[in-house]
Write an enzyme that holds these catalytic residues in place. Structure first.
Site, PDB file in Angstrom:
ATOM      1  N   SER A 241      83.221  35.418  71.639  1.00 39.00           N
ATOM      2  CA  SER A 241      83.926  34.129  71.761  1.00 39.00           C
ATOM      3  C   SER A 241      85.312  34.310  72.365  1.00 39.00           C
ATOM      4  O   SER A 241      85.722  33.549  73.256  1.00 39.00           O
ATOM      5  CB  SER A 241      83.997  33.408  70.415  1.00 39.00           C
ATOM      6  OG  SER A 241      84.550  34.227  69.413  1.00 39.00           O
ATOM      7  N   HIS A 271      76.462  36.655  66.813  1.00 38.13           N
ATOM      8  CA  HIS A 271      77.910  36.428  66.634  1.00 38.13           C
ATOM      9  C   HIS A 271      78.076  35.372  65.524  1.00 38.13           C
ATOM     10  O   HIS A 271      77.597  35.556  64.416  1.00 38.13           O
ATOM     11  CB  HIS A 271      78.500  36.023  67.992  1.00 38.13           C
ATOM     12  CG  HIS A 271      79.997  35.985  68.076  1.00 38.13           C
ATOM     13  ND1 HIS A 271      80.818  36.568  67.157  1.00 38.13           N
ATOM     14  CD2 HIS A 271      80.835  35.411  68.996  1.00 38.13           C
ATOM     15  CE1 HIS A 271      82.090  36.375  67.496  1.00 38.13           C
ATOM     16  NE2 HIS A 271      82.127  35.663  68.607  1.00 38.13           N
ATOM     17  N   ARG A 327      87.492  40.749  55.742  1.00 34.26           N
ATOM     18  CA  ARG A 327      87.280  39.298  55.629  1.00 34.26           C
ATOM     19  C   ARG A 327      86.189  39.016  54.586  1.00 34.26           C
ATOM     20  O   ARG A 327      86.213  38.008  53.892  1.00 34.26           O
ATOM     21  CB  ARG A 327      86.907  38.710  56.997  1.00 34.26           C
ATOM     22  CG  ARG A 327      87.960  38.964  58.066  1.00 34.26           C
ATOM     23  CD  ARG A 327      87.483  38.534  59.442  1.00 34.26           C
ATOM     24  NE  ARG A 327      86.299  39.283  59.866  1.00 34.26           N
ATOM     25  CZ  ARG A 327      85.627  39.063  60.994  1.00 34.26           C
ATOM     26  NH1 ARG A 327      86.009  38.089  61.807  1.00 34.26           N
ATOM     27  NH2 ARG A 327      84.583  39.791  61.313  1.00 34.26           N
ATOM     28  N   ASP A 373      80.374  37.158  57.896  1.00 36.49           N
ATOM     29  CA  ASP A 373      79.362  36.110  57.742  1.00 36.49           C
ATOM     30  C   ASP A 373      78.474  36.295  56.518  1.00 36.49           C
ATOM     31  O   ASP A 373      77.750  35.382  56.136  1.00 36.49           O
ATOM     32  CB  ASP A 373      78.492  36.052  59.004  1.00 36.49           C
ATOM     33  CG  ASP A 373      79.330  35.758  60.235  1.00 36.49           C
ATOM     34  OD1 ASP A 373      80.169  34.850  60.162  1.00 36.49           O
ATOM     35  OD2 ASP A 373      79.159  36.443  61.261  1.00 36.49           O
TER      36      ASP A 373
HETATM   37  N1  CMX Z   1      69.989  44.719  60.819  1.00 38.60           N
HETATM   38  C1  CMX Z   1      69.044  45.419  61.479  1.00 38.60           C
HETATM   39  N2  CMX Z   1      69.311  46.198  62.555  1.00 38.60           N
HETATM   40  C2  CMX Z   1      70.596  46.307  62.912  1.00 38.60           C
HETATM   41  C3  CMX Z   1      71.638  45.668  62.228  1.00 38.60           C
HETATM   42  C4  CMX Z   1      71.293  44.824  61.145  1.00 38.60           C
HETATM   43  N3  CMX Z   1      72.197  44.120  60.477  1.00 38.60           N
HETATM   44  N4  CMX Z   1      72.812  45.982  62.830  1.00 38.60           N
HETATM   45  C5  CMX Z   1      72.524  46.803  63.856  1.00 38.60           C
HETATM   46  N5  CMX Z   1      71.174  47.011  63.911  1.00 38.60           N
HETATM   47  C6  CMX Z   1      70.426  47.762  64.907  1.00 38.60           C
HETATM   48  C7  CMX Z   1      70.668  47.175  66.291  1.00 38.60           C
HETATM   49  O1  CMX Z   1      69.862  46.035  66.513  1.00 38.60           O
HETATM   50  C8  CMX Z   1      70.339  48.353  67.176  1.00 38.60           C
HETATM   51  O2  CMX Z   1      68.931  48.492  67.234  1.00 38.60           O
HETATM   52  P1  CMX Z   1      68.170  48.970  68.584  1.00 38.60           P
HETATM   53  O3  CMX Z   1      68.752  50.330  68.909  1.00 38.60           O
HETATM   54  O4  CMX Z   1      66.736  48.997  68.192  1.00 38.60           O
HETATM   55  O5  CMX Z   1      68.505  47.944  69.616  1.00 38.60           O
HETATM   56  C9  CMX Z   1      70.877  49.539  66.354  1.00 38.60           C
HETATM   57  O6  CMX Z   1      70.923  49.083  64.990  1.00 38.60           O
HETATM   58  C10 CMX Z   1      72.270  49.996  66.764  1.00 38.60           C
HETATM   59  O7  CMX Z   1      73.129  48.879  66.736  1.00 38.60           O
HETATM   60  P2  CMX Z   1      74.689  49.043  66.392  1.00 38.60           P
HETATM   61  O8  CMX Z   1      75.292  49.915  67.458  1.00 38.60           O
HETATM   62  O9  CMX Z   1      74.847  49.487  64.983  1.00 38.60           O
HETATM   63  O10 CMX Z   1      75.227  47.560  66.472  1.00 38.60           O
HETATM   64  P3  CMX Z   1      75.701  46.728  67.758  1.00 38.60           P
HETATM   65  O11 CMX Z   1      77.112  47.102  68.039  1.00 38.60           O
HETATM   66  O12 CMX Z   1      74.724  46.888  68.882  1.00 38.60           O
HETATM   67  O13 CMX Z   1      75.572  45.242  67.244  1.00 38.60           O
HETATM   68  C11 CMX Z   1      75.814  43.490  65.654  1.00 38.60           C
HETATM   69  C12 CMX Z   1      76.475  44.706  66.307  1.00 38.60           C
HETATM   70  C13 CMX Z   1      76.838  42.770  64.777  1.00 38.60           C
HETATM   71  C14 CMX Z   1      75.323  42.530  66.744  1.00 38.60           C
HETATM   72  C15 CMX Z   1      74.611  43.998  64.796  1.00 38.60           C
HETATM   73  O14 CMX Z   1      75.086  44.820  63.757  1.00 38.60           O
HETATM   74  C16 CMX Z   1      73.772  42.874  64.226  1.00 38.60           C
HETATM   75  O15 CMX Z   1      72.843  42.417  64.912  1.00 38.60           O
HETATM   76  N6  CMX Z   1      74.045  42.433  62.960  1.00 38.60           N
HETATM   77  C17 CMX Z   1      73.350  41.299  62.377  1.00 38.60           C
HETATM   78  C18 CMX Z   1      73.896  39.985  62.966  1.00 38.60           C
HETATM   79  C19 CMX Z   1      75.279  39.689  62.469  1.00 38.60           C
HETATM   80  O16 CMX Z   1      75.580  39.762  61.274  1.00 38.60           O
HETATM   81  N7  CMX Z   1      76.178  39.324  63.385  1.00 38.60           N
HETATM   82  C20 CMX Z   1      77.562  38.859  63.021  1.00 38.60           C
HETATM   83  C21 CMX Z   1      78.653  39.826  63.445  1.00 38.60           C
HETATM   84  C22 CMX Z   1      80.024  39.285  63.090  1.00 38.60           C
HETATM   85  C23 CMX Z   1      80.361  38.071  63.920  1.00 38.60           C
HETATM   86  O17 CMX Z   1      80.518  38.204  65.160  1.00 38.60           O
HETATM   87  O18 CMX Z   1      80.457  36.954  63.392  1.00 38.60           O
END
Ligand code: CMX
Length: 433
Positions: A241, A271, A327, A373
């Site tokens: 964002s 996000h 947070r 979140d």
């Molecule tokens: N559940 C399951 N798998 C997850 C995970 C979770 N909560 N968090 C990361 N992973 C997975 C990724 O999908 C990725 O898998 P692949 O290699 O198969 O594609 C792997 O673990 C490595 O990812 P990462 O380097 O740890 O995380 P990223 O930096 O790529 O992504 C985020 C970060 C937040 C998008 C991810 O942790 C996620 O999808 N979390 C759940 C959604 C969420 O809570 N988002 C809110 C974030 C805060 C906000 O912006 O408001």
């Protein structure tokens, strides 16, 4: 010019001179390197932006102009009788790089109250959408409808010099921030309360008035809104964002256009929409298990099933953070203080105890800890704001504070249009033969 704007204007010559001199002296210094993996993997960790308002540390979490969340809770002015920081104060801190006094915060509150009138056509634009339109869709449409009021757009058309861009961006940003709670509350009342709207109370602070217009009058809920609006406001410059607002703003699109772009990014499930997804995931779990008090073992099994289905566990993980999000901790402390016996709080607490270990065991999740979140929905649910499709709009109202303070600085420092290079896999491969 009002006193707040004058105060900001007084900072401009020094800040502009400092940045100019810094670029002249150190412009050729190298501050990072880019790996092939970073090009393919979301530019993770690549230093690429200037964001003056906050900085995220992987271990410690966010600092706003150098202050952690607990420090803000201690030092920022409070509403009379209240204990939580006022978001007006955080905006002042981010914009001016100065801890505000009670008077500064009152002035900010009054300025926003004066600027808060929303033109009728904005409500008509929202009403033109089906009631089933997602609240974030309604929110973005409303922001674009508000754009008829842009001062920057009018001034640019009239031919203002570059050195005046900040002034019109300042007014657009202040007007937009002032109007967002009214617009968001209108969407809430239209979608979930039969269109029975509540007039603003200009005597209340920005977050307190938002709570009032949503229809929640308890002082405790107002305090929650003050905390909520403070902690969601900014998370340095590279999140989707914030970066979207900065990128679109760099084309000299005005604050309305830039903020709408950011909100479309916030609406993504990875996000800001994650706050909605957390509630969907948690309530689905309770329904499927047929209990409001699942055991840790039941939660663990449900979490493993989610992963086995190839889905993410919402509310956990972060692209930068490597510890529990402060947070999250701030919201947990609010819950411990005000609602320790809420059954849903117990569930959220048990999820916190169970999920990180399971995510760690996958061997690929870099941060198994909860983010902002994972907790916000439980607090809102407790006070009766149960319509979780609306939660990302609340995040968006708060996020305006950080991204628009930044936009004002971007135009003040005359940052040029963003235009990084891209390449192709074939060209990149050639580099290494
Ligand atoms: N559940 C399951 N798998 C997850 C995970 C979770 N909560 N968090 C990361 N992973 C997975 C990724 O999908 C990725 O898998 P692949 O290699 O198969 O594609 C792997 O673990 C490595 O990812 P990462 O380097 O740890 O995380 P990223 O930096 O790529 O992504 C985020 C970060 C937040 C998008 C991810 O942790 C996620 O999808 N979390 C759940 C959604 C969420 O809570 N988002 C809110 C974030 C805060 C906000 O912006 O408001």
């Amino acid at each position: 010019m009002d006193r707040l704007k004058e105060h900001f204007a007084s900072k401009i010559p020094g800040a502009v001179a400092e940045v100019k001199q810094f670029i002249a002296e150190k412009g050729d210094e190298v501050v990072g390197q880019i790996t092939v993996a970073q090009l393919y993997q979301g530019m993770r960790g690549m230093l690429a932006l200037i964001c003056e308002t906050s900085k995220l540390d992987a271990e410690e979490g966010i600092r706003f102009r150098g202050y952690s969340i607990p420090e803000l809770q201690e030092k920022l002015p409070k509403y009379p009788g209240g204990e939580e920081p006022l978001p007006e104060g955080l905006f002042y801190l981010m914009l001016m790089d100065e801890m505000p006094t009670d008077d500064d915060v009152r002035r900010m509150s009054n300025s926003w109250a004066r600027r808060a009138i929303v033109p009728q056509h904005v409500f008509k634009a929202i009403d033109a959408l089906p009631i089933t339109a997602h609240p974030m869709t309604q929110f973005v449409v409303a922001i674009m409808a508000l754009r008829t009021e842009t001062e920057f757009g009018k001034a640019y058309k009239a031919g203002i010099p570059k050195s005046d861009y900040w002034s019109y961006t300042y007014d657009d940003s202040m007007n937009l921030i002032a109007r967002l709670p009214r617009v968001a509350a209108y969407i809430y009342r239209r979608t979930y309360c039969g269109g029975e709207h509540i007039e603003p109370d200009p005597k209340l602070d920005w977050a307190g008035n938002f709570a009032h217009m949503l229809g929640f009058e308890s002082e405790e809920f107002r305090e929650l809104m003050r905390l909520y609006m403070t902690i969601h406001a900014d998370h340095e410059g590279g999140n989707v964002s914030a970066h979207a607002v900065k990128l679109v703003g760099s084309a000299l699109s005005d604050a309305y256009q830039s903020f709408a772009a950011g909100m479309n990014g916030l609406a993504g499930p990875l996000h800001g929409l994650a706050n909605q997804e957390v509630m969907v995931w948690t309530l689905d779990m309770l329904e499927e298990l047929g209990t409001q008090t699942p055991t840790k073992e039941q939660i663990s099994d449900y979490c493993k099933r989610t992963l086995a289905e190839g889905k993410v566990v919402p509310g956990f993980g972060h692209a930068v953070l490597r510890k529990t999000d402060p947070r999250y901790t701030a919201q947990r402390e609010f819950a411990l203080k005000h609602l320790p016996n809420d059954p849903l709080f117990q569930v959220i607490s048990n999820i916190y105890e169970v999920v990180p270990e399971i995510l760690l065991a996958t061997g690929k999740v870099k941060n198994p800890w909860p983010n902002v979140d994972a907790h916000s929905g439980q607090l809102l649910m407790y006070y009766g704001l149960k319509e979780y499709d609306f939660y990302t709009v609340m995040f968006g109202v708060s996020r305006s504070l950080g991204v628009l303070a930044n936009l004002i600085w971007d135009r003040t420092l005359s940052f040029p249009i963003e235009r990084p290079n891209s390449t192709t896999t074939a060209l990149l491969k050639k580099k290494f033969v």
